[in-house]
Design a protein around this motif. Structure first.
Motif, PDB file in Angstrom:
ATOM      1  N   LEU A 121       0.822  -1.208   0.000  1.00  0.00           N
ATOM      2  CA  LEU A 121       0.000   0.000   0.000  1.00  0.00           C
ATOM      3  C   LEU A 121       0.857   1.259   0.000  1.00  0.00           C
ATOM      4  O   LEU A 121       0.566   2.223  -0.719  1.00  0.00           O
ATOM      5  CB  LEU A 121      -0.909   0.021   1.228  1.00  0.00           C
ATOM      6  N   ALA A 122       1.892   1.268   0.823  1.00  0.00           N
ATOM      7  CA  ALA A 122       2.733   2.459   0.925  1.00  0.00           C
ATOM      8  C   ALA A 122       3.374   2.787  -0.423  1.00  0.00           C
ATOM      9  O   ALA A 122       3.332   3.935  -0.884  1.00  0.00           O
ATOM     10  CB  ALA A 122       3.805   2.254   1.994  1.00  0.00           C
ATOM     11  N   LEU A 123       3.962   1.795  -1.065  1.00  0.00           N
ATOM     12  CA  LEU A 123       4.624   2.030  -2.347  1.00  0.00           C
ATOM     13  C   LEU A 123       3.609   2.397  -3.420  1.00  0.00           C
ATOM     14  O   LEU A 123       3.842   3.303  -4.232  1.00  0.00           O
ATOM     15  CB  LEU A 123       5.422   0.797  -2.774  1.00  0.00           C
ATOM     16  N   THR A 124       2.482   1.704  -3.444  1.00  0.00           N
ATOM     17  CA  THR A 124       1.474   1.974  -4.464  1.00  0.00           C
ATOM     18  C   THR A 124       0.879   3.366  -4.295  1.00  0.00           C
ATOM     19  O   THR A 124       0.741   4.123  -5.261  1.00  0.00           O
ATOM     20  CB  THR A 124       0.355   0.920  -4.395  1.00  0.00           C
ATOM     21  N   ALA A 125       0.523   3.714  -3.067  1.00  0.00           N
ATOM     22  CA  ALA A 125      -0.100   5.013  -2.816  1.00  0.00           C
ATOM     23  C   ALA A 125       0.820   6.170  -3.167  1.00  0.00           C
ATOM     24  O   ALA A 125       0.352   7.241  -3.574  1.00  0.00           O
ATOM     25  CB  ALA A 125      -0.529   5.110  -1.356  1.00  0.00           C
ATOM     26  N   CYS A 126       2.123   5.954  -3.017  1.00  0.00           N
ATOM     27  CA  CYS A 126       3.088   7.024  -3.290  1.00  0.00           C
ATOM     28  C   CYS A 126       3.654   6.971  -4.702  1.00  0.00           C
ATOM     29  O   CYS A 126       4.590   7.715  -5.029  1.00  0.00           O
ATOM     30  CB  CYS A 126       4.211   6.980  -2.254  1.00  0.00           C
ATOM     31  N   GLY A 127       3.113   6.100  -5.537  1.00  0.00           N
ATOM     32  CA  GLY A 127       3.500   6.075  -6.945  1.00  0.00           C
ATOM     33  C   GLY A 127       4.858   5.492  -7.227  1.00  0.00           C
ATOM     34  O   GLY A 127       5.472   5.810  -8.258  1.00  0.00           O
ATOM     35  N   ILE A 128       5.362   4.629  -6.344  1.00  0.00           N
ATOM     36  CA  ILE A 128       6.670   4.011  -6.545  1.00  0.00           C
ATOM     37  C   ILE A 128       6.494   2.760  -7.402  1.00  0.00           C
ATOM     38  O   ILE A 128       5.718   1.870  -7.040  1.00  0.00           O
ATOM     39  CB  ILE A 128       7.325   3.668  -5.200  1.00  0.00           C
ATOM     40  N   ALA A 178      11.851   4.683   0.892  1.00  0.00           N
ATOM     41  CA  ALA A 178      11.916   6.119   1.169  1.00  0.00           C
ATOM     42  C   ALA A 178      13.299   6.684   0.860  1.00  0.00           C
ATOM     43  O   ALA A 178      13.421   7.841   0.418  1.00  0.00           O
ATOM     44  CB  ALA A 178      11.553   6.379   2.632  1.00  0.00           C
ATOM     45  N   GLU A 179      14.347   5.899   1.062  1.00  0.00           N
ATOM     46  CA  GLU A 179      15.693   6.340   0.707  1.00  0.00           C
ATOM     47  C   GLU A 179      15.875   6.375  -0.806  1.00  0.00           C
ATOM     48  O   GLU A 179      16.532   7.282  -1.343  1.00  0.00           O
ATOM     49  CB  GLU A 179      16.733   5.417   1.340  1.00  0.00           C
ATOM     50  N   LEU A 180      15.314   5.403  -1.499  1.00  0.00           N
ATOM     51  CA  LEU A 180      15.433   5.361  -2.957  1.00  0.00           C
ATOM     52  C   LEU A 180      14.633   6.474  -3.624  1.00  0.00           C
ATOM     53  O   LEU A 180      15.051   7.012  -4.658  1.00  0.00           O
ATOM     54  CB  LEU A 180      14.945   4.017  -3.495  1.00  0.00           C
ATOM     55  N   PHE A 181      13.481   6.789  -3.034  1.00  0.00           N
ATOM     56  CA  PHE A 181      12.571   7.769  -3.626  1.00  0.00           C
ATOM     57  C   PHE A 181      12.243   8.847  -2.591  1.00  0.00           C
ATOM     58  O   PHE A 181      11.131   8.893  -2.061  1.00  0.00           O
ATOM     59  CB  PHE A 181      11.285   7.080  -4.094  1.00  0.00           C
ATOM     60  N   PRO A 182      13.204   9.718  -2.293  1.00  0.00           N
ATOM     61  CA  PRO A 182      12.996  10.702  -1.222  1.00  0.00           C
ATOM     62  C   PRO A 182      11.888  11.701  -1.510  1.00  0.00           C
ATOM     63  O   PRO A 182      11.377  12.330  -0.573  1.00  0.00           O
ATOM     64  CB  PRO A 182      14.360  11.402  -1.125  1.00  0.00           C
ATOM     65  N   ASP A 183      11.510  11.868  -2.767  1.00  0.00           N
ATOM     66  CA  ASP A 183      10.462  12.824  -3.114  1.00  0.00           C
ATOM     67  C   ASP A 183       9.083  12.181  -3.244  1.00  0.00           C
ATOM     68  O   ASP A 183       8.114  12.857  -3.608  1.00  0.00           O
ATOM     69  CB  ASP A 183      10.817  13.532  -4.427  1.00  0.00           C
ATOM     70  N   ALA A 184       8.986  10.891  -2.950  1.00  0.00           N
ATOM     71  CA  ALA A 184       7.707  10.198  -3.120  1.00  0.00           C
ATOM     72  C   ALA A 184       6.722  10.500  -1.998  1.00  0.00           C
ATOM     73  O   ALA A 184       5.524  10.261  -2.154  1.00  0.00           O
ATOM     74  CB  ALA A 184       7.936   8.686  -3.207  1.00  0.00           C
ATOM     75  N   GLY A 185       7.211  10.993  -0.872  1.00  0.00           N
ATOM     76  CA  GLY A 185       6.313  11.366   0.211  1.00  0.00           C
ATOM     77  C   GLY A 185       5.851  10.210   1.061  1.00  0.00           C
ATOM     78  O   GLY A 185       4.734  10.242   1.599  1.00  0.00           O
ATOM     79  N   LEU A 186       6.685   9.191   1.217  1.00  0.00           N
ATOM     80  CA  LEU A 186       6.297   8.072   2.077  1.00  0.00           C
ATOM     81  C   LEU A 186       6.089   8.515   3.522  1.00  0.00           C
ATOM     82  O   LEU A 186       5.239   7.965   4.228  1.00  0.00           O
ATOM     83  CB  LEU A 186       7.348   6.968   2.000  1.00  0.00           C
ATOM     84  N   TRP A 187       6.884   9.478   3.963  1.00  0.00           N
ATOM     85  CA  TRP A 187       6.757  10.010   5.325  1.00  0.00           C
ATOM     86  C   TRP A 187       6.351  11.482   5.263  1.00  0.00           C
ATOM     87  O   TRP A 187       6.554  12.149   4.242  1.00  0.00           O
ATOM     88  CB  TRP A 187       8.077   9.869   6.087  1.00  0.00           C
ATOM     89  N   PRO A 188       5.792  12.031   6.338  1.00  0.00           N
ATOM     90  CA  PRO A 188       5.415  13.453   6.350  1.00  0.00           C
ATOM     91  C   PRO A 188       6.627  14.360   6.150  1.00  0.00           C
ATOM     92  O   PRO A 188       7.778  13.979   6.401  1.00  0.00           O
ATOM     93  CB  PRO A 188       4.810  13.642   7.748  1.00  0.00           C
ATOM     94  N   GLU A 189       6.351  15.590   5.718  1.00  0.00           N
ATOM     95  CA  GLU A 189       7.432  16.539   5.436  1.00  0.00           C
ATOM     96  C   GLU A 189       8.091  17.071   6.705  1.00  0.00           C
ATOM     97  O   GLU A 189       9.320  17.214   6.762  1.00  0.00           O
ATOM     98  CB  GLU A 189       6.897  17.722   4.613  1.00  0.00           C
ATOM     99  N   GLU A 190       7.305  17.377   7.723  1.00  0.00           N
ATOM    100  CA  GLU A 190       7.838  18.001   8.938  1.00  0.00           C
ATOM    101  C   GLU A 190       8.526  16.963   9.820  1.00  0.00           C
ATOM    102  O   GLU A 190       8.039  15.849   9.989  1.00  0.00           O
ATOM    103  CB  GLU A 190       6.719  18.682   9.719  1.00  0.00           C
ATOM    104  N   ARG A 191       9.650  17.354  10.411  1.00  0.00           N
ATOM    105  CA  ARG A 191      10.434  16.431  11.233  1.00  0.00           C
ATOM    106  C   ARG A 191       9.626  15.872  12.401  1.00  0.00           C
ATOM    107  O   ARG A 191       9.662  14.672  12.673  1.00  0.00           O
ATOM    108  CB  ARG A 191      11.684  17.133  11.765  1.00  0.00           C
ATOM    109  N   ALA A 192       8.898  16.746  13.092  1.00  0.00           N
ATOM    110  CA  ALA A 192       8.114  16.276  14.238  1.00  0.00           C
ATOM    111  C   ALA A 192       7.048  15.284  13.788  1.00  0.00           C
ATOM    112  O   ALA A 192       6.791  14.285  14.472  1.00  0.00           O
ATOM    113  CB  ALA A 192       7.471  17.460  14.958  1.00  0.00           C
ATOM    114  N   ASP A 193       6.443  15.547  12.640  1.00  0.00           N
ATOM    115  CA  ASP A 193       5.442  14.620  12.113  1.00  0.00           C
ATOM    116  C   ASP A 193       6.077  13.299  11.706  1.00  0.00           C
ATOM    117  O   ASP A 193       5.504  12.231  11.932  1.00  0.00           O
ATOM    118  CB  ASP A 193       4.720  15.236  10.916  1.00  0.00           C
ATOM    119  N   ARG A 194       7.255  13.380  11.099  1.00  0.00           N
ATOM    120  CA  ARG A 194       7.951  12.131  10.724  1.00  0.00           C
ATOM    121  C   ARG A 194       8.270  11.306  11.958  1.00  0.00           C
ATOM    122  O   ARG A 194       8.154  10.075  11.949  1.00  0.00           O
ATOM    123  CB  ARG A 194       9.237  12.432   9.945  1.00  0.00           C
TER     124      ARG A 194
END
Length: 214
Positions: free
Chosen positions: A22-29, A77-93
């Motif tokens: 789900l994570a990879l599919t939802a983020c278009g990886i 997430a390391e391979l595709f840092p712009d895919a948005g697997l994790w939230p943008e803000e550090r505290a949210d991540r």
């Protein structure tokens, strides 16, 4: 880039396979999806051919082998840092990763209600601890959605939502929750195109695993 190949178990039952898929599919990886069914009570001998643990999911990327759902998500997430697997803000991540680890290591009582997408909705006798697990998960969902504004835990769908997606099925299938806020979050996850694709494939599978037919 070398193709990613994600090996998963039955989509009807395999909650841990569902999470990275789900994570990879939802983020278009982009990745290839290979299903190896649980043909035996102890799994499938083929799992040993693809995974060092003899379990799925496992991700193949060239010579690299990555197993365990959260490790696969972090690798992607390391391979595709712009895919948005994790939230943008550090505290949210940090919160998203904490919740995901809590899901990974906790809520053991809830496993008495195995994921089963084809199962008709019906409650079962619950062992000790299930109600406490349910209450904690509802608290996580409620606080996260209130903080972000929803509809997902951090506003948009992230890996944290993918980690809890099998719980959405469990809560619905075993009729474990009634709170409107919980049901609204569940509806949002169930309506996501990635979830719907997984669900459609699960319902089309011919395999039945008696051990997971609670």
């Amino acid at each position: 880039m070398t193709k990613l190949v994600l090996y998963v178990g039955n989509k009807n039952y395999s909650s841990w396979s569902m999470r990275p898929w789900l994570a990879l599919t939802a983020c278009g990886i982009p990745f290839e999806d290979v299903v190896i069914p649980f043909d035996f009570a102890t799994g499938n001998p083929r799992f040993r051919e693809i995974s060092p643990t003899g379990r799925v999911p496992v991700l193949h990327h060239g010579e690299n082998r990555v197993w365990e759902s959260l490790a696969i998500i972090e690798y992607a997430a390391e391979l595709f840092p712009d895919a948005g697997l994790w939230p943008e803000e550090r505290a949210d991540r940090a919160r998203a990763r904490s919740y995901s680890m809590e899901m990974l290591s906790g809520f053991r009582a809830l496993r008495a209600c195995p994921m089963n997408i084809r199962r008709p909705r019906k409650s079962i006798a619950l062992p000790d601890g299930v109600s406490e697990d349910v209450a904690r998960i509802e608290t996580i969902w409620r606080e996260s959605v209130e903080r972000s504004g929803g509809p997902f835990l951090f506003g948009r769908f992230t890996a944290a939502d993918a980690m809890f997606a099998p719980v959405v099925n469990r809560f619905e299938t075993y009729e474990l929750v009634t709170d409107p806020a919980t049901l609204a979050y569940m509806d949002a996850v169930k309506a996501h195109p990635a979830f719907r694709r997984w669900e459609e494939a699960a319902r089309a599978e011919p395999w039945i695993v008696p051990e997971d037919e609670a």
